[in-house]
Design an enzyme around this catalytic site. Structure first.
Site, short mmCIF file in Angstrom:
data_model
loop_
_atom_site.label_atom_id
_atom_site.label_comp_id
_atom_site.label_asym_id
_atom_site.label_seq_id
_atom_site.Cartn_x
_atom_site.Cartn_y
_atom_site.Cartn_z
N LYS A 133 -4.38 -10.87 -6.41
CA LYS A 133 -5.65 -11.15 -5.73
C LYS A 133 -6.73 -10.12 -6.11
O LYS A 133 -6.40 -8.96 -6.41
CB LYS A 133 -5.46 -11.19 -4.20
CG LYS A 133 -5.24 -9.85 -3.60
CD LYS A 133 -5.33 -9.84 -2.09
CE LYS A 133 -5.23 -8.38 -1.71
NZ LYS A 133 -5.02 -7.96 -0.43
N LYS A 142 0.83 -1.21 0.00
CA LYS A 142 0.00 0.00 0.00
C LYS A 142 0.86 1.25 0.00
O LYS A 142 0.50 2.25 -0.62
CB LYS A 142 -0.94 0.00 1.20
CG LYS A 142 -2.08 -0.99 1.05
CD LYS A 142 -3.10 -0.84 2.16
CE LYS A 142 -4.23 -1.85 2.00
NZ LYS A 142 -5.14 -1.87 3.14
N LYS A 185 -10.33 -4.56 -3.52
CA LYS A 185 -11.19 -3.37 -3.59
C LYS A 185 -10.38 -2.15 -4.01
O LYS A 185 -10.91 -1.20 -4.55
CB LYS A 185 -11.81 -3.10 -2.20
CG LYS A 185 -13.08 -3.88 -1.94
CD LYS A 185 -13.77 -3.45 -0.65
CE LYS A 185 -13.10 -4.04 0.56
NZ LYS A 185 -13.86 -3.90 1.81
#
Ligand code: TYM
Length: 322
Positions: free
Chosen positions: A190, A109, A193
């Site tokens: 993966k 992130k 969102k």
């Protein structure tokens, strides 16, 4: 036996969230389970406040539509129980920079976010607090949260050694299949969102035509053999896992029944639609009853706070806070 888990209200839930986590939450729900919409965690992602409020209501409606029953165990909002933020601070003081720097999700992130926020770094400590506040034995999650649960275990053990027996040491519970649903267009990544992949992500409340389109267009391979082999055939194996998570038949057994990719895809799309259509109906009903969602939040929060309060005070006292 306490079961605890949480989900971020950061936009529409996808079938990774559903098959990896929410479906398990429903199966494991008893009077001992506590489920949480973690809006404090979602603050690490910048979003318009008005949209954030909508997304929080969406998250509750999604969980209830999936079958959680708030009369069985609380479904509550993290920010309404102040012990989460308080526990976070206590635990930050027993966690090292080094161990947070090793968190894979942080590293991923941090690469994507400009102007790094401190909250992104300390995020797993807030999560450890969520879990430890409820004397949790089991945490049903998808594979990407495994490392965070491991950290929560280490923090609990360290705290208990240093300050006396205070916390229950939790363990992660992953579903046998579906713990890591992959993006349909890029099956080595993966389903997520936070990464935009319109054709690669099937949302829980996509209509039947969208579900079918996305599954039929899923990236596979050209060798033409229907076989479960996640390394050599990630796209096809992902479809088999999705099917398996819905039918409880093993991916290998499912593969044995098919000769053609197209036939498998059609059946995966049908199975998904059969599972999701009733959820979508309930979701639309619930989403139009905001009062009902607010009531669930208020009730759940009161129950959760009553469990968390003595645990927080025990930890604070153990550390020597007066
Ligand atoms: P979040 O909101 O990203 O995801 C919620 C749950 O969905 C699972 N999941 C997946 N499972 C299978 N395949 C996928 N592609 C996939 N994507 C997501 C996640 O593993 C998760 O179980 N940090 C947590 C929220 C959290 C939490 C907690 C969880 C905060 N406090 C305490 C458990 C206990 C998160 O961001 O989940």
């Amino acid at each position: 036996m306490r079961v605890f888990s949480g989900i971020q209200p950061t936009g529409a839930m996808h079938i990774g969230n559903y098959l990896g986590a929410i479906k398990q939450w429903v199966a494991m729900q008893t009077t001992g389970s506590v489920y949480c919409v973690v809006d404090l965690h979602a603050l690490t992602l910048e979003t318009e406040p008005a949209l954030r409020r909508e997304q929080t209501l969406d998250a509750f409606a999604s969980l209830l539509a999936a079958g959680l029953d708030p009369s069985v165990g609380p479904v509550f909002l993290q920010s309404r129980v102040p012990y989460h933020a308080q526990m976070n601070w206590l635990l930050e003081c027993v966690t090292s920079f080094g161990e947070l720097g090793r968190m894979t999700q942080f590293k991923e992130k941090a690469e994507r976010q400009v102007g790094h926020r401190v909250g992104l770094f300390t995020y797993p400590v807030l999560m450890a607090g969520d879990i430890l506040l409820y004397e949790t034995n089991q945490v049903p999650v998808g594979d990407d949260q495994r490392q965070h649960i491991e950290l929560a275990r280490e923090i609990a053990i360290r705290f208990n050694n240093r300050y006396g027996d205070t916390f229950v040491v939790p363990e992660a519970v992953l579903p046998a299949v579906g713990a890591r649903i992959m993006d349909l267009q890029e099956p080595t990544r993966k389903m997520s969102k936070s990464v935009s992949s319109p054709l690669g992500t099937v949302y829980m409340f996509d209509g039947p035509a969208d579900v079918e389109k996305k599954i039929m267009k899923a990236v596979t391979d050209t060798d033409g053999e229907v076989r479960y082999d996640p390394d050599a055939k990630p796209g096809l194996s992902n479809l088999l896992e999705i099917f398996s998570a819905l039918s409880f038949e093993s991916p290998v057994d499912i593969a044995a029944r098919y000769q053609r990719y197209g036939d498998l895809k059609r059946d995966v799309a049908d199975a998904l639609n059969a599972e999701l259509a009733p959820l979508s109906r309930r979701y639309r009903e619930l989403r139009s009853e905001e009062g009902e969602i607010e009531r669930v939040i208020d009730e759940g929060t009161a129950t959760a706070a009553a469990i968390a309060a003595p645990v927080y005070h025990r930890a604070a006292h153990a550390m020597g806070l007066l």
